[in-house]
Design a protein around this motif. Sequence first.
Motif, PDB file in Angstrom:
ATOM      1  N   SER A  33       0.848  -1.198   0.000  1.00 26.60           N
ATOM      2  CA  SER A  33       0.000   0.000   0.000  1.00 26.60           C
ATOM      3  C   SER A  33       0.877   1.238   0.000  1.00 26.60           C
ATOM      4  O   SER A  33       2.035   1.195   0.399  1.00 26.60           O
ATOM      5  N   ILE A  36      -1.259   5.307   4.178  1.00 28.93           N
ATOM      6  CA  ILE A  36      -2.686   5.320   4.521  1.00 28.93           C
ATOM      7  C   ILE A  36      -2.862   5.998   5.874  1.00 28.93           C
ATOM      8  O   ILE A  36      -2.162   5.667   6.832  1.00 28.93           O
ATOM      9  N   PHE A  42      -8.679   1.841   2.754  1.00 25.27           N
ATOM     10  CA  PHE A  42      -7.410   1.212   2.370  1.00 25.27           C
ATOM     11  C   PHE A  42      -7.380   0.783   0.901  1.00 25.27           C
ATOM     12  O   PHE A  42      -6.327   0.799   0.253  1.00 25.27           O
ATOM     13  N   SER A  43      -8.548   0.399   0.374  1.00 27.83           N
ATOM     14  CA  SER A  43      -8.588  -0.204  -0.962  1.00 27.83           C
ATOM     15  C   SER A  43      -8.090   0.743  -2.060  1.00 27.83           C
ATOM     16  O   SER A  43      -7.581   0.302  -3.086  1.00 27.83           O
ATOM     17  N   HIS A  45      -5.601   2.640  -1.811  1.00 26.48           N
ATOM     18  CA  HIS A  45      -4.156   2.860  -1.674  1.00 26.48           C
ATOM     19  C   HIS A  45      -3.330   1.610  -1.957  1.00 26.48           C
ATOM     20  O   HIS A  45      -2.115   1.641  -1.821  1.00 26.48           O
ATOM     21  N   LEU A  46      -4.000   0.511  -2.297  1.00 24.87           N
ATOM     22  CA  LEU A  46      -3.250  -0.727  -2.547  1.00 24.87           C
ATOM     23  C   LEU A  46      -2.601  -0.683  -3.923  1.00 24.87           C
ATOM     24  O   LEU A  46      -3.128  -0.080  -4.859  1.00 24.87           O
ATOM     25  N   HIS A  47      -1.458  -1.338  -4.060  1.00 22.47           N
ATOM     26  CA  HIS A  47      -0.836  -1.474  -5.372  1.00 22.47           C
ATOM     27  C   HIS A  47      -0.187  -2.845  -5.503  1.00 22.47           C
ATOM     28  O   HIS A  47       0.242  -3.443  -4.508  1.00 22.47           O
ATOM     29  N   SER A 134       2.329   2.461   5.887  1.00 25.75           N
ATOM     30  CA  SER A 134       2.203   1.658   4.661  1.00 25.75           C
ATOM     31  C   SER A 134       2.627   0.244   4.999  1.00 25.75           C
ATOM     32  O   SER A 134       3.350   0.006   5.974  1.00 25.75           O
TER      33      SER A 134
END
Lengths: 147, 200
Positions: A33, A36, A42-43, A45-47, A134
């Motif tokens: 992520s 955050i 959170f969703s 910021h996820l990668h 993160s």
Amino acid sequence: MNHKSRTILALIVGTFLLSACQNIAPVTSGVGSNQIAPEQAFSEHLHIDNKQLASKLYISDIKSRTNNGLLEVNAILTSTYKKSLQLQYQFQWFDQDGFAIEVGKSPWKALELHGMQTATATGLAPSNKASTFSIYVREVPEKFFKF
Amino acid sequence: MNKIVLATSLCIAIAALGGCTNKSVVRYGDATAVETTDINFGSTDLQKVASQMTDSLLLSPVVGTLTANTRPIIFVESIKNKTSEHIDTESITDSISTKLLRSGKFRFVDMGRVAAVREQLEFQQSSGMVDASKAIAFGQQVGAQYMLYGNLASIVKSNKDKSDVYYKFTMRLMDLKSGLVEWADETEIRKTKEKEFVSW
């Protein structure tokens, strides 16, 4: 053995041996992520840096709260893979200006996730200055050589 | 023709095997990465134990109450090593006390440096080299209120195919005035080593 067979055999042996002893760099990318804040979803910021790992594992939830003045985070890791995954995860902490706190001191924590299992990765900020965090999850690189 | 084919194969084999020679390469690595060089107690175990114990202590409701308005003074007693390995347990206590100190919630007295402190104070008091009005007098230090102590134990089992080691690390925080144990926790580590088939 006729001539053609011998030529093919020689080529096979040659190719086989040429593939020997490759020094391969371990794959150290994973899923994670960006920074955050506790109030953010959170969703968004996820990668994903490693699609192969992402096909076997996903971060299904991230919860955070302040406990005894310190930012506490729980990330739920869910396996969609039938075999065990040898993982390691790391939290990074940032102050309200976005500066990293205790850089290089947050250890990678080992986590074995059994087939289709869900587990919680826990993190606690090293000081009360932390306001965002993160997380990064990757597989433990074990094999550096292949034959 | 047969000889040519065989010779070509041999050349390729020699060339390929030539790539397998050992050579030493020095690199800087990530000190926080998971380390699995062997089954013995390693850096990852030390970091895990220190991190989990610190987190548990800082999240404890009792400690939350203790540290609400003050920074309690702790002294760390050495961790008893009950394993069959030589483990530098002082390194574990160093990591834990450093993390706790940096959290800003506790203060520490260092019993490992008492002799050096005494020597320095004696120098200030009696050497005649330090301004007497500025020399630090004996009897002004603050005593610890709590004692942090623990044990590290292990169970090791192995057969011809597999080795298994289980570590259990226990820590407790005692109120030195009342003798009450205010906090305790333990963390476990399991490591296994087994033969794997080499795959192509």
